[in-house]
Write a protein that holds these residues in place. Structure first.
Motif, PDB file in Angstrom:
ATOM      1  N   HIS A  24       0.609  -1.378   0.129  1.00 11.55           N
ATOM      2  CA  HIS A  24       0.196   0.045   0.160  1.00 11.55           C
ATOM      3  C   HIS A  24       1.090   1.340   0.177  1.00 11.55           C
ATOM      4  O   HIS A  24       0.928   2.280  -0.389  1.00 11.55           O
ATOM      5  CB  HIS A  24      -0.714   0.070   0.795  1.00 11.55           C
ATOM      6  CG  HIS A  24      -1.741  -1.164   1.147  1.00 11.55           C
ATOM      7  ND1 HIS A  24      -2.684  -0.796   0.121  1.00 11.55           N
ATOM      8  CD2 HIS A  24      -3.132  -1.311   1.756  1.00 11.55           C
ATOM      9  CE1 HIS A  24      -3.698  -1.933  -0.149  1.00 11.55           C
ATOM     10  NE2 HIS A  24      -3.997  -2.801   0.967  1.00 11.55           N
ATOM     11  N   HIS A  25       1.627   1.466   0.528  1.00 13.57           N
ATOM     12  CA  HIS A  25       2.938   2.208   0.880  1.00 13.57           C
ATOM     13  C   HIS A  25       3.297   2.720  -0.845  1.00 13.57           C
ATOM     14  O   HIS A  25       3.284   4.371  -0.738  1.00 13.57           O
ATOM     15  CB  HIS A  25       4.032   1.875   1.848  1.00 13.57           C
ATOM     16  CG  HIS A  25       3.539   2.544   3.383  1.00 13.57           C
ATOM     17  ND1 HIS A  25       4.231   1.969   4.658  1.00 13.57           N
ATOM     18  CD2 HIS A  25       2.408   2.190   3.931  1.00 13.57           C
ATOM     19  CE1 HIS A  25       3.752   1.460   5.845  1.00 13.57           C
ATOM     20  NE2 HIS A  25       2.442   1.888   5.035  1.00 13.57           N
ATOM     21  N   TYR A  33      -3.563   6.533  10.314  1.00  8.62           N
ATOM     22  CA  TYR A  33      -3.111   4.850  10.698  1.00  8.62           C
ATOM     23  C   TYR A  33      -2.721   4.923   9.321  1.00  8.62           C
ATOM     24  O   TYR A  33      -3.597   4.889   8.653  1.00  8.62           O
ATOM     25  CB  TYR A  33      -3.901   3.783  11.311  1.00  8.62           C
ATOM     26  CG  TYR A  33      -3.220   2.304  11.149  1.00  8.62           C
ATOM     27  CD1 TYR A  33      -2.152   2.112  11.403  1.00  8.62           C
ATOM     28  CD2 TYR A  33      -4.474   1.426  11.721  1.00  8.62           C
ATOM     29  CE1 TYR A  33      -1.709   0.697  11.330  1.00  8.62           C
ATOM     30  CE2 TYR A  33      -3.936  -0.245  11.189  1.00  8.62           C
ATOM     31  CZ  TYR A  33      -2.995  -0.417  11.254  1.00  8.62           C
ATOM     32  OH  TYR A  33      -2.584  -1.997  11.022  1.00  8.62           O
ATOM     33  N   ASN A  34      -1.225   4.573   8.891  1.00 11.02           N
ATOM     34  CA  ASN A  34      -1.142   4.406   7.645  1.00 11.02           C
ATOM     35  C   ASN A  34      -0.684   2.753   6.974  1.00 11.02           C
ATOM     36  O   ASN A  34      -0.513   1.933   6.523  1.00 11.02           O
ATOM     37  CB  ASN A  34       0.470   5.026   7.736  1.00 11.02           C
ATOM     38  CG  ASN A  34       0.752   5.338   5.972  1.00 11.02           C
ATOM     39  OD1 ASN A  34      -0.124   5.513   4.805  1.00 11.02           O
ATOM     40  ND2 ASN A  34       2.344   5.296   5.537  1.00 11.02           N
ATOM     41  N   HIS A  35      -1.865   2.249   6.825  1.00 16.13           N
ATOM     42  CA  HIS A  35      -1.927   0.944   6.415  1.00 16.13           C
ATOM     43  C   HIS A  35      -3.277   1.188   5.424  1.00 16.13           C
ATOM     44  O   HIS A  35      -3.978  -0.486   5.037  1.00 16.13           O
ATOM     45  CB  HIS A  35      -3.023   0.256   7.492  1.00 16.13           C
ATOM     46  CG  HIS A  35      -4.128   0.579   7.500  1.00 16.13           C
ATOM     47  ND1 HIS A  35      -4.580   1.635   8.316  1.00 16.13           N
ATOM     48  CD2 HIS A  35      -5.065  -0.564   8.275  1.00 16.13           C
ATOM     49  CE1 HIS A  35      -6.305   1.520   8.117  1.00 16.13           C
ATOM     50  NE2 HIS A  35      -6.324   0.236   8.543  1.00 16.13           N
ATOM     51  N   SER A  36      -3.225   1.718   4.035  1.00 16.57           N
ATOM     52  CA  SER A  36      -4.521   1.750   2.773  1.00 16.57           C
ATOM     53  C   SER A  36      -4.164   2.562   1.977  1.00 16.57           C
ATOM     54  O   SER A  36      -3.110   3.542   2.424  1.00 16.57           O
ATOM     55  CB  SER A  36      -5.563   2.278   3.868  1.00 16.57           C
ATOM     56  OG  SER A  36      -5.923   3.041   4.610  1.00 16.57           O
ATOM     57  N   SER A  46     -15.268  -2.919   9.008  1.00 17.08           N
ATOM     58  CA  SER A  46     -15.028  -1.933   7.696  1.00 17.08           C
ATOM     59  C   SER A  46     -13.122  -2.209   8.011  1.00 17.08           C
ATOM     60  O   SER A  46     -12.993  -1.273   9.282  1.00 17.08           O
ATOM     61  CB  SER A  46     -15.994  -1.368   8.306  1.00 17.08           C
ATOM     62  OG  SER A  46     -15.004  -0.839   6.731  1.00 17.08           O
ATOM     63  N   TRP A  47     -12.249  -2.576   7.579  1.00 16.19           N
ATOM     64  CA  TRP A  47     -10.960  -2.221   7.675  1.00 16.19           C
ATOM     65  C   TRP A  47     -10.377  -1.841   6.103  1.00 16.19           C
ATOM     66  O   TRP A  47     -10.538  -2.394   5.062  1.00 16.19           O
ATOM     67  CB  TRP A  47     -10.472  -3.970   7.922  1.00 16.19           C
ATOM     68  CG  TRP A  47      -8.857  -3.771   8.364  1.00 16.19           C
ATOM     69  CD1 TRP A  47      -7.683  -3.621   7.451  1.00 16.19           C
ATOM     70  CD2 TRP A  47      -9.126  -4.636   9.112  1.00 16.19           C
ATOM     71  NE1 TRP A  47      -6.602  -3.370   8.743  1.00 16.19           N
ATOM     72  CE2 TRP A  47      -7.103  -4.499  10.239  1.00 16.19           C
ATOM     73  CE3 TRP A  47      -9.873  -4.594  10.751  1.00 16.19           C
ATOM     74  CZ2 TRP A  47      -6.395  -4.693  11.093  1.00 16.19           C
ATOM     75  CZ3 TRP A  47      -9.342  -4.899  11.578  1.00 16.19           C
ATOM     76  CH2 TRP A  47      -7.558  -4.975  11.994  1.00 16.19           C
ATOM     77  N   PRO A  48      -9.834  -0.128   6.479  1.00 14.22           N
ATOM     78  CA  PRO A  48      -9.513   0.257   5.421  1.00 14.22           C
ATOM     79  C   PRO A  48      -7.979  -0.214   4.472  1.00 14.22           C
ATOM     80  O   PRO A  48      -8.372  -0.671   3.498  1.00 14.22           O
ATOM     81  CB  PRO A  48      -8.425   1.434   5.911  1.00 14.22           C
ATOM     82  CG  PRO A  48      -9.341   1.833   7.152  1.00 14.22           C
ATOM     83  CD  PRO A  48     -10.086   0.289   7.526  1.00 14.22           C
ATOM     84  N   GLN A  64      -7.948  -3.069  -0.807  1.00 15.68           N
ATOM     85  CA  GLN A  64      -7.612  -3.466  -1.960  1.00 15.68           C
ATOM     86  C   GLN A  64      -8.505  -3.754  -3.040  1.00 15.68           C
ATOM     87  O   GLN A  64      -8.646  -4.499  -3.921  1.00 15.68           O
ATOM     88  CB  GLN A  64      -7.190  -5.071  -1.078  1.00 15.68           C
ATOM     89  CG  GLN A  64      -6.151  -5.285  -0.470  1.00 15.68           C
ATOM     90  CD  GLN A  64      -5.052  -6.215   0.270  1.00 15.68           C
ATOM     91  OE1 GLN A  64      -6.223  -6.839   0.916  1.00 15.68           O
ATOM     92  NE2 GLN A  64      -4.077  -6.375   0.654  1.00 15.68           N
ATOM     93  N   THR A  65      -9.889  -4.209  -2.185  1.00 19.70           N
ATOM     94  CA  THR A  65     -11.146  -3.802  -3.170  1.00 19.70           C
ATOM     95  C   THR A  65     -11.136  -3.127  -4.124  1.00 19.70           C
ATOM     96  O   THR A  65     -11.306  -3.355  -5.164  1.00 19.70           O
ATOM     97  CB  THR A  65     -12.204  -4.627  -2.344  1.00 19.70           C
ATOM     98  OG1 THR A  65     -11.941  -5.393  -1.038  1.00 19.70           O
ATOM     99  CG2 THR A  65     -13.515  -4.254  -2.990  1.00 19.70           C
TER     100      THR A  65
END
Length: 501
Positions: A80-81, A407-410, A323-325, A330-331
């Protein structure tokens, strides 16, 4: 910039205006939420760029967390990054970051599943440069071989523990999952591409063969013909970990898990499936499937173990319906690929826009006085938008209760650029633009200051030409010069001078 100006920036980013001006594309549209979250997410990304003795890295959490590795890095979201950061104008941030993951002996590159080679290739499609991938090719091969040594099942598929996918406590549990097998497929194809550029044709053919074998096995072994969905195939070694956690339901070794989960869309992130599997996407708009006001949810709602939020003293992160960013990102990428590269009638641009719109509205936090501020955290309730991981940490009075802030996960900007506006990165001299905006939704939009193959692009749509006064319809400019146009929204192919990758 050609059309948009610094005064477009929200005033709260005045202190970062210079960084924004020199590093990112600018975006404008009639919807204030899309504009606000677009710049908010770039500001979040900026906060996570950390300079270290080894160069720049991108972090996932702002505070140090005990499960992170060197420099507070975590390999789970590295893909993602790179997809998000590929649109930055400054190359050294990601040059350093990529080199860290594949060269630093203390980098825990396989602590979590990731798709680093694929993401590096995706970045090269934007920059037009292959020097770094060729320099790191042998390191990328060693990383892939490490996965084969650690996670290759006798079936030929890769297995993974759900937690090591960053998808804790899933209903399906652990095993041969659509996640890691899709990642390895994407990485194998990327390595093959880099080998081709390096004229290492034996290596190219070897990795094409690896990718083709994974493609066959995913379609043969992970596709549930009855459910019409890609699923997890439990394995003994993986389920041992799952059972140690005393989780229900107890899946059965050798039988596909009894649940559809959002991870089943990841194969399309890498264009893995052949034609004929598109029926899986009917679940994205089904209220008994994944559809939710702040969704998609990570598991189908009809499953008896569907769960939107932790209960009592449960772990604060559950991929059982929240719901998960990370997953939404990805979707959305997978949906954009489906709409661009497949012939199907299951979903349309309206479905894509609905998911992106819901994702945009999820990225807010309601304060005690009722006002909402831009926010990104770990997981949200798909029906209310409450950031439930944060709520759980606060209820448990944890010392790390604020860890999820920023949070930088998406990804988000990448969906605006490559999906909604539709700049489809390519290896040749063609600029391809295919906006996934339903006709009649907006009267105008503009993406400006886009660095692409060493050119500066502007992509704008102006229904009647009165907003930007650059003409009616969809228009593309390169270095300020009009290079392509059409009177409506739709696909454009424009050939520019320059060298192919």
């Amino acid at each position: 910039m050609f059309v948009l100006h610094a005064n477009l920036l929200p005033v709260c980013y005045a202190a970062q205006a210079d960084w924004f001006l020199h590093h990112i594309p600018f975006f404008d549209c009639p919807d204030p939420s899309f504009r606000e979250i677009y710049y908010f997410r770039w500001n979040v990304y900026h906060q996570h760029i950390r300079r270290t003795p080894a160069g720049y890295v991108i972090t996932e959490f702002l505070p140090d967390v005990p499960w992170a590795g060197k420099y507070n890095t975590i390999s789970c979201a590295v893909g993602h990054h790179l997809y998000e950061g590929r649109w930055l104008h400054t190359p050294e941030y990601l040059d350093d970051y990529i080199t860290f993951w594949v060269r630093d002996p203390e980098a825990a590159s396989r602590a979590y599943s990731s798709w680093i080679s694929d993401a590096l290739y995706a970045r090269s499609l934007v920059t037009g440069d292959t020097d770094l991938p060729l320099h790191l090719l042998d390191d990328l091969v060693r990383n892939y071989e490490g996965w084969e040594a650690e996670r290759l099942d006798p079936s030929g598929l890769f297995w993974q523990i759900d937690d090591r996918d960053g998808m804790e406590y899933q209903i399906s549990g652990s095993g041969c999952r659509p996640t890691i097998n899709s990642y390895q497929y994407g990485d194998a194809l990327a390595i093959a591409k880099f080998a081709q550029f390096a004229n290492r044709f034996d290596l190219e053919q070897a990795y094409i063969a690896k990718a083709e074998r994974l493609k066959t096995l995913v379609q043969e072994l992970l596709w549930d013909k009855d459910a019409q969905f890609f699923k997890t195939l439990p394995t003994p070694v993986a389920l041992h970990h799952h059972y140690q956690q005393h989780l229900e339901p107890r899946q059965i070794v050798g039988q596909l898990a009894d649940v559809r989960e959002q991870q089943g869309y990841i194969p399309w992130y890498f264009n893995l499936p052949d034609a004929g599997y598109e029926t899986a996407w009917s679940q994205i708009a089904d209220p008994l499937g994944f559809a939710a006001p702040y969704g998609p949810s990570t598991a189908e709602r009809r499953h008896p173990y569907w769960q939107a939020a932790p209960r009592q003293d449960q772990h604060e992160c559950l991929w059982r319906g929240s719901s998960w960013p990370f997953a939404t990102s990805q979707t959305l990428t997978a949906m954009a690929n489906l709409l661009n590269y497949y012939t199907q009638h299951v979903i349309s641009v309206h479905d894509y826009f609905k998911v992106l719109q819901d994702y945009t509205q999820t990225q807010y936090l309601q304060q005690p006085d009722g006002t909402r501020i831009p926010w990104i955290d770990e997981s949200a309730h798909p029906d209310t938008g409450e950031w439930v991981s944060r709520t759980t940490l606060y209820q448990q009075q944890r010392a790390d209760k604020d860890r999820g802030q920023a949070y930088n996960h998406s990804t988000y900007a990448d969906h605006i650029i490559s999906g909604l506006v539709g700049l489809r990165a390519r290896s040749d001299t063609v600029v391809e633009v295919n906006p996934l905006l339903p006709i009649g939704t907006w009267g105008y939009f503009c993406l400006d200051n886009v660095k692409y193959h060493h050119r500066m692009l502007t992509i704008l749509y102006d229904h009647d030409g009165n907003h930007y006064r650059k003409g009616e319809g969809l228009r593309v400019f390169a270095d300020g010069q009009l290079v392509g146009q059409r009177p409506d929204l739709g696909r454009l192919h424009i050939t520019l001078s320059g060298s192919n990758l």
